[in-house]
Design an enzyme around this catalytic site. Structure first.
Site, PDB file in Angstrom:
ATOM      1  N   THR A   1      71.838  59.155 112.064  1.00 46.57           N
ATOM      2  CA  THR A   1      73.284  58.924 112.084  1.00 46.57           C
ATOM      3  C   THR A   1      73.897  59.913 111.090  1.00 46.57           C
ATOM      4  O   THR A   1      74.071  61.075 111.436  1.00 46.57           O
ATOM      5  CB  THR A   1      73.631  57.452 111.749  1.00 46.57           C
ATOM      6  OG1 THR A   1      72.998  57.069 110.538  1.00 46.57           O
ATOM      7  CG2 THR A   1      73.172  56.544 112.870  1.00 46.57           C
TER       8      THR A   1
ATOM      9  N   LYS B   1      64.652  56.941 110.219  1.00 46.00           N
ATOM     10  CA  LYS B   1      66.023  57.257 109.838  1.00 46.00           C
ATOM     11  C   LYS B   1      66.422  56.336 108.707  1.00 46.00           C
ATOM     12  O   LYS B   1      65.856  55.243 108.558  1.00 46.00           O
ATOM     13  CB  LYS B   1      66.985  57.109 111.001  1.00 46.00           C
ATOM     14  CG  LYS B   1      67.400  55.659 111.263  1.00 46.00           C
ATOM     15  CD  LYS B   1      68.693  55.533 112.047  1.00 46.00           C
ATOM     16  CE  LYS B   1      69.896  55.988 111.267  1.00 46.00           C
ATOM     17  NZ  LYS B   1      70.398  54.980 110.302  1.00 46.00           N
TER      18      LYS B   1
ATOM     19  N   THR C   1      71.196  51.463 108.085  1.00 41.07           N
ATOM     20  CA  THR C   1      70.100  50.902 108.871  1.00 41.07           C
ATOM     21  C   THR C   1      68.869  51.769 108.715  1.00 41.07           C
ATOM     22  O   THR C   1      68.956  52.990 108.704  1.00 41.07           O
ATOM     23  CB  THR C   1      70.478  50.839 110.365  1.00 41.07           C
ATOM     24  OG1 THR C   1      71.466  49.856 110.543  1.00 41.07           O
ATOM     25  CG2 THR C   1      69.272  50.474 111.222  1.00 41.07           C
TER      26      THR C   1
ATOM     27  N   GLU D   1      72.781  57.306 100.437  1.00 36.77           N
ATOM     28  CA  GLU D   1      74.156  57.781 100.412  1.00 36.77           C
ATOM     29  C   GLU D   1      74.574  58.286  99.026  1.00 36.77           C
ATOM     30  O   GLU D   1      74.534  57.540  98.059  1.00 36.77           O
ATOM     31  CB  GLU D   1      75.094  56.662 100.874  1.00 36.77           C
ATOM     32  CG  GLU D   1      74.935  56.405 102.362  1.00 36.77           C
ATOM     33  CD  GLU D   1      75.685  55.192 102.836  1.00 36.77           C
ATOM     34  OE1 GLU D   1      75.949  55.112 104.037  1.00 36.77           O
ATOM     35  OE2 GLU D   1      76.016  54.340 102.002  1.00 36.77           O
TER      36      GLU D   1
ATOM     37  N   ASN E   1      81.489  55.358 100.920  1.00 32.57           N
ATOM     38  CA  ASN E   1      81.625  53.973 101.353  1.00 32.57           C
ATOM     39  C   ASN E   1      83.013  53.393 101.177  1.00 32.57           C
ATOM     40  O   ASN E   1      83.310  52.308 101.677  1.00 32.57           O
ATOM     41  CB  ASN E   1      80.587  53.103 100.636  1.00 32.57           C
ATOM     42  CG  ASN E   1      79.212  53.353 101.212  1.00 32.57           C
ATOM     43  OD1 ASN E   1      78.986  53.100 102.381  1.00 32.57           O
ATOM     44  ND2 ASN E   1      78.326  53.887 100.396  1.00 32.57           N
TER      45      ASN E   1
ATOM     46  N   THR F   1      87.985  55.914 110.049  1.00 32.94           N
ATOM     47  CA  THR F   1      88.954  56.719 110.813  1.00 32.94           C
ATOM     48  C   THR F   1      88.309  57.191 112.100  1.00 32.94           C
ATOM     49  O   THR F   1      87.107  57.207 112.217  1.00 32.94           O
ATOM     50  CB  THR F   1      89.409  57.951 110.007  1.00 32.94           C
ATOM     51  OG1 THR F   1      88.243  58.539 109.431  1.00 32.94           O
ATOM     52  CG2 THR F   1      90.393  57.573 108.935  1.00 32.94           C
TER      53      THR F   1
END
Lengths: 408, 408
Positions: B157, B183, B194, B280, B403, B408
């Site tokens: 992703t 992933k 995930t 992240e 985060n 959007t």
């Protein structure tokens, strides 16, 4: 909704219940000229109770306070310093905390076990006892009936605002005061968010009654706030009752027990929310309500999981009506709940019904999250009759900045 | 230290064990022209096992995969899409996941229960089935022995890098390959990290043997990483064994069992660490080792508490050798350990011995934390013989930015 039977007093000037004096001064633990040593003193032995951090590594002052309370003489005083937590300081730290207790007891001409000790600040550094001792010498002279404000200042670390609450509740037709003071999550070198709370009252109440009430109220308020999920080595909430109000002793069957309990709960909740709102880097207070839960424990676990989620907290900072992160918290809180009937509301916006997304005005929701001073998240599990609230704040750039800053 | 009995294969080109084909393509779930639908297919029914998220809210594909595995026919294929998680989508979502399974089975002329389904992406939105169905039609044609790379791309992703590991281990003198693809924590609208893992091998092994091994290895690797403590509705790790390598069936008493286990563990650990490193906003991989614990569970609880602490993670971002935050985690991990004998090391720097701070070169430690590609935190409890590792990353401005960004 029951009528509240207490009257909220203005924050300033902070009033103390009958029998209490307080004060604070600067003894040199903080680098700037701010108060760093304070005390609350009671003219008579106060019925007292405390709850402590669940962290295994408990700072020396907590050991000393436990010892004082175990003597059962009632506390005459609590002495608090900020700037040094006296944690991870070994035998020397324990000796220092004991010396603080004994010196202050001597200065007040009371017994050592009538004194509680509390510290907040740097961990792993020995207490600069020379400074502390000079402060203790001067402390009795600054204690007075209007010293609540000075005490308040003396327990703050990097808190941005002071945290107080004071109410009058009528018991047997007589006014009874409850006044609370707290400090929250300030950054401390080498950094630990410590929560301290001190609640005084002139109510007449037994030690077991006060302890049970404090425990119950702490579980519902102070223990339901989270800034970042970490638990300090120094957390403590202490309650002291002078018994100088003129009413029949309070107990569960006293006709005004509920009124007293509500008033006490109000004070604890205001302090807890003030700590959450002043969390490191916070831009808003967040209140999570979980209802329809199969037990209070389930409701609390889910409320705290939501409030502790970095993903939820960053979404709130970003004003993102992100119900996906909330439902994921419900599912990982370690509590079995029915998964097909969860409703979620953000403020006035219903975003999930029966565990399915519902259309909502995304723009208006974003505007709400951006501008609300207090954001509410309501989760109804439709799986029981129990409910709980948790409080916290958003996770911001400022939180990262504060906590990533080099120790200097 | 035992010698490793496996040979690590280069990451590119990614090789698949005997019997496996793979591939991926773009069917329109992602807005850009990146792969978003992929599959691994086995020429024979593969002995298969899976572990799933513990989140109560499990996405539809997990229900379908469980059903397929319960048939016990062995899997011939797993189909995976990215861009839509098919979670919180109710009965329609379940119907869609079933339709994906059945259509792909039909395209391959195998039975539906020989197909597993996995999804990652947006939650709460229905799968755009027209796009998916057109993709499924084209998918068989793109499957080939060198399609591992395309499959890899199709499951990502917002992962910044692909995550693969491949080894050869010798069993009964024969080469056996284990290849894993994963992933990690990418931001997905409306955002959920995930984790998916797919491990293939040509080893000959029973289903209970493979399941036990997968469970044990997942507990020690995938379940020991944390980016932000949240658990997705879609997490899954699937293992498939084609049995096409030529050796005697593997079991606990096979002379090469340990070698196989080590090789499998290596693949799982490389994937887990790759996910943590690509967390992240991460600037570094963090490895926490807890040793001297009274049990594996205690070691794991403490390692995960340290790795999950926002205070520890921000300190690491700030290159702050902040042992106070680490010891506080040891104390709040919910595990009783001896509090007077904890040692803590940051890289080569001993910062706490027997629970007391020790002098260290703060500047050099800061330099280490600033520049190390992988930061190690070692905690020795001196209270038992068990140990565990956990992996994660630092908490950065970029994490908050990613985060907190408006959907959007």
């Amino acid at each position: 909704m029951e009528t509240e039977k207490y009257q909220v007093l203005p924050e300033e000037p902070l009033r103390l219940p009958k029998g209490f004096l307080a004060g604070g001064l600067h003894c040199g633990l903080k680098k700037t000229e701010r108060h760093d040593l304070g005390a609350i003193v009671c003219e008579v032995p106060a019925v007292s109770a405390a709850v402590y951090t669940t962290n295994l590594f408990q700072a020396a002052p907590l050991t000393v306070t436990r010892d004082s309370l175990s003597a059962g003489e009632g506390l005459r005083a609590v002495i608090v310093n900020s700037g040094n937590a006296n944690a991870c300081t070994g035998k020397q730290g324990l000796d220092d905390a004991r010396k603080m207790r004994e010196s202050f007891a001597e200065a007040l001409q009371i017994s050592a076990q009538q004194v509680a000790v509390s510290s907040t600040g740097v961990i792993g550094e020995l207490m600069p006892m020379e400074k502390v001792m000079s402060g203790i010498e001067r402390l009795p002279a600054v204690l007075n009936r209007d010293g609540g404000e000075d005490f308040c200042q003396s327990i703050l670390t990097t808190d941005l605002v002071k945290k107080t609450a004071s109410v009058i509740v009528t018991i047997d037709g007589q006014p009874v005061m409850i006044t609370g003071v707290a400090k929250g999550s300030g950054m401390i070198h080498p950094n630990m968010a410590t929560m301290l709370g001190f609640i005084t009252t002139d109510a007449v109440i037994s030690e077991p009654g006060l302890h049970a009430l404090l425990k119950e109220m702490t579980d519902a308020t102070f223990n339901m706030i989270t800034v970042d999920g970490d638990t300090s080595t120094n957390d403590m909430v202490l309650a002291m009752a002078s018994g100088q109000a003129e009413h029949l002793p309070l107990h569960e069957h006293h006709p005004d027990w509920l009124a007293f309990k509500q008033a006490f709960a109000y004070v604890a909740e205001v302090l807890a929310k003030a700590i959450a709102r002043d969390g490191e880097g916070a831009t808003k207070l967040v209140e999570v309500t979980v209802s329809g839960a199969p037990s209070t424990e389930a409701a609390r676990a889910i409320a705290k999981t939501i409030m502790g989620s970095s993903l939820v907290k960053t979404a709130l900072f970003g004003a993102d009506a992100n119900w996906g992160r909330i439902i994921a918290c419900v599912g990982r809180a370690g509590v079995v709940v029915a998964t097909e009937q969860v409703d979620i509301r953000l403020g006035e916006f219903s975003v999930l019904e029966k565990s399915r997304p519902v259309p909502f005005d995304d723009e208006a929701a974003t505007e709400y999250l951006k501008t609300a001073d207090t954001v509410t998240i309501e989760v109804d599990l439709h799986d029981g009759e129990y409910a709980s609230k948790a409080w916290g704040c958003d996770l911001t750039y400022e939180y990262v900045r504060i906590n990533a800053a080099y120790r200097t």
